[in-house]
Motif scaffolding. Structure first.
Motif, PDB file in Angstrom:
ATOM      1  N   THR B  70       0.828  -1.210   0.000  1.00 52.29           N
ATOM      2  CA  THR B  70       0.000   0.000   0.000  1.00 52.29           C
ATOM      3  C   THR B  70       0.863   1.260   0.000  1.00 52.29           C
ATOM      4  N   ARG B  71       2.020   1.204   0.624  1.00 51.93           N
ATOM      5  CA  ARG B  71       2.880   2.386   0.701  1.00 51.93           C
ATOM      6  C   ARG B  71       3.937   2.410  -0.409  1.00 51.93           C
ATOM      7  N   ALA B  72       3.816   1.469  -1.355  1.00 48.56           N
ATOM      8  CA  ALA B  72       4.766   1.461  -2.478  1.00 48.56           C
ATOM      9  C   ALA B  72       4.102   2.102  -3.694  1.00 48.56           C
ATOM     10  N   SER B  73       4.728   3.069  -4.277  1.00 47.25           N
ATOM     11  CA  SER B  73       4.150   3.749  -5.438  1.00 47.25           C
ATOM     12  C   SER B  73       4.967   3.464  -6.698  1.00 47.25           C
ATOM     13  N   GLY B  74       4.309   3.609  -7.830  1.00 41.79           N
ATOM     14  CA  GLY B  74       5.001   3.515  -9.120  1.00 41.79           C
ATOM     15  C   GLY B  74       5.309   2.095  -9.567  1.00 41.79           C
ATOM     16  N   ILE B  75       4.757   1.104  -8.901  1.00 37.98           N
ATOM     17  CA  ILE B  75       5.035  -0.276  -9.324  1.00 37.98           C
ATOM     18  C   ILE B  75       4.388  -0.528 -10.690  1.00 37.98           C
ATOM     19  N   GLY B  76       5.172  -1.039 -11.604  1.00 33.10           N
ATOM     20  CA  GLY B  76       4.664  -1.290 -12.959  1.00 33.10           C
ATOM     21  C   GLY B  76       4.564  -0.040 -13.813  1.00 33.10           C
ATOM     22  N   ALA B  77       4.962   1.095 -13.293  1.00 29.42           N
ATOM     23  CA  ALA B  77       4.873   2.335 -14.084  1.00 29.42           C
ATOM     24  C   ALA B  77       5.820   2.257 -15.281  1.00 29.42           C
ATOM     25  N   GLY B  78       5.333   2.610 -16.430  1.00 34.09           N
ATOM     26  CA  GLY B  78       6.165   2.596 -17.636  1.00 34.09           C
ATOM     27  C   GLY B  78       6.458   1.214 -18.175  1.00 34.09           C
TER      28      GLY B  78
END
Lengths: 299, 253
Positions: B70-78
């Motif tokens: 939940t506190r991890a952002s940008g996973i799989g971005a791009g």
């Protein structure tokens, strides 16, 4: 070789390499899927006069179609790769796009050669069309008065085989027709093969060219015409008064062989004297189906 | 080489983890050591993937993340390809501006799912995202191409400024869904609040939806009821304040 007293002549059917597509048409119910398929495959008996050959391969249950509705699978063949796309654009646009409730899907999604048929048809939407990519395949949604016509953007093309055949030589017309109907019944459920002629049967088998009219591409197969037996070089045996032919188109040699074998076995009934096949001495078509070989299971 | 690269979160995150480079395509080309060295930011400080995850497997096109992210952002971005599966919740910007591959989130997703980078006009441009739970605000914002499926509810501004592509929402959504879209489809299986600049067109059975639903059943094992597959949908065209070639399809039974 004989099957139930019917002579299997020691000859072969000579067939040609064609280019094939498989079209899956679905509809609200089987009636409408079939209506579209019948129009699509109408006037598509022989490339000699129709520029294409096509037939209904089989009916598909709802569980086997991309949209979960009943469908019909059609095989569509032409002699050259370029014209396959052109004929499909003409025919799908006039027969399937127009038919209530239908959608049209590519039946050869793994074929690397693609015909952009749906992409061409999309312009009927006059700019109101929209595309959707579902599972890696692009579809076009074409607005129509009924709602929307959904069509695959591209259809797979592969080489196929056209002109597999066998001849039913019978003592009379009733026996010939009964045998032909039995053969059609045996072949119809088989995958990868279609019978493009009316009811799957041809009464007017042809030879290449003409003895009298130089411009004609094909004329009556006088060698197998019983009425000409006395005045031409005949191939009609004694006691034979009617000959019917089954012509088979398919996706590969194996499908044609299996269907011919099933059809011939079913056609060997009372009143049939012999089973033969049409060929050109092996000089024209690269696919040869030797009757006795295909009827002899490999050991 | 293995079938799957599995990254298991060692302990709960008590700060924000920015993991912009954590994609299936990147792990497909990397050995375990290289994956461990992938840069992240934790609480604003530079760190490495290996500091937080136990790594199993290498050089596989399928990446499995296990744990509460939940506190991890940008996973799989791009992301440009491959399959990313997340067994747990995930934070904001998941799959943002991705162009290919699939992301299957077995939990909730944060804000800006499949959205655009800050200041960019385009969000996701290809691929598929399936969220088994809920999604935060701005899901599918500025979507250019691709498919986003949200099995639960979605926050405000879902599909805002969409350029094309499809969003399928099984639950409810907040305010502003579909505002300023040019093209594209927002499909809602529940009643949806529409901007005033959408106009009712008709009620019908869109043929592409049954294809989409059956594909989702087969590919992701989603249990989509037959009433949605064979159902009728009200079509609203919009946003008429923009190009007006988009649509909201609302299931009506």
């Amino acid at each position: 070789m004989e099957i139930r007293g019917v002579t299997i002549e020691d000859t072969f059917a000579e067939a040609f390499t064609m280019h094939a597509a498989r079209i899956v048409i679905t509809g609200r119910n089987m009636r409408w899927a079939r209506e579209a398929a019948l129009k699509l495959t109408g006037f598509a008996t022989s490339v000699i006069g129709c520029k294409c050959e096509a037939g209904i391969e089989r009916e598909l249950p709802a569980s086997d179609t991309p949209d979960g509705r009943p469908g019909v699978s059609v095989l569509f063949l032409t002699m050259d790769a370029d014209s396959l796309g052109k004929r499909l654009i003409e025919r799908l646009g006039q027969t399937v796009l127009t038919c209530p409730t239908t959608a049209c899907f590519d039946g050869l999604p793994k074929a690397p050669d693609r015909l952009t048929v749906g992409k061409a048809l999309r312009v009927f939407g006059d700019g109101f069309q929209a595309s959707k990519v579902i599972g890696g395949a692009r579809y076009w949604r074409i607005p129509v008065m009924e709602g929307e016509f959904l069509v695959s953007e591209s259809f797979g093309r592969q080489t196929g085989v056209g002109g597999g055949n066998f001849l039913i030589l019978a003592g009379d017309a009733d026996a010939a027709l009964a045998a032909a109907e039995a053969a059609v019944g045996a072949i119809e459920p088989m995958e990868g093969v279609v019978l493009p002629f009316p009811g799957g049967v041809v009464r007017s088998g042809s030879k290449v060219g003409s003895k009298r009219y130089k411009k004609l591409l094909a004329t009556t197969n006088d060698a197998f015409s019983p009425t000409l037996r006395a005045i031409t070089t005949t191939a009609v045996p004694d006691g034979v008064n009617c000959v019917l032919e089954l012509v088979l188109d398919g996706l590969d040699d194996a499908a044609i062989s299996a269907a011919m074998a099933a059809g011939i076995r079913a056609a060997c009934i009372d009143g049939v004297r012999a089973i033969s096949a049409g060929n050109y001495g092996g000089k024209l078509g690269p696919h040869h189906f030797h009757l006795r070989r295909i009827l002899t299971p490999a050991s | 080489m293995s079938e799957t690269v599995t990254l298991t979160l060692r302990s709960a995150l008590d700060r924000d983890l920015v993991a912009l480079g954590l994609t299936a395509d990147r792990c497909a080309a990397a050995g375990a050591k290289q994956i461990a060295e992938l840069p992240v930011f934790y609480g604003g400080q530079p760190a490495r993937v290996g500091d937080f995850f136990a790594i199993q497997g290498e050089r596989a096109a399928r990446l499995l993340l296990v744990g509460d992210l939940t506190r991890a952002s940008g996973i799989g971005a791009g992301m440009t390809g491959g399959d990313l599966v997340i067994e747990g919740h995930v934070g904001r910007d998941a799959g943002a501006w991705m162009s290919g591959g699939t992301i299957d989130i077995h939990g909730d997703a944060g804000d800006n799912l499949g959205g655009a980078a800050p200041g960019a006009s385009r969000g996701m441009t290809g691929g598929e995202i399936v969220v088994r739970g809920r999604a935060g605000t701005d899901a599918a914002a500025s979507l250019r191409r691709g498919l986003i499926v949200i099995a639960g509810d979605a926050g405000d501004r879902m599909g805002q400024r969409m350029i094309a592509g499809s969003v399928l929402l099984c639950g409810k959504t907040g305010r502003g869904a579909g505002r300023w879209i040019k093209r594209g489809s927002i499909v809602s299986l529940a009643p949806i609040e529409r901007p005033a600049t959408f106009r009712y067109a008709c009620t019908y059975q869109p043929p592409h939806l049954s294809v989409t639903f059956l594909y989702l059943r087969k590919r992701y094992g989603l249990s989509i009821d037959h009433r949605y597959v064979a159902g009728r949908y009200a079509r609203y065209s919009g946003d008429l304040a923009e190009l007006g070639k988009g649509e909201i399809l609302e299931w009506v039974g």
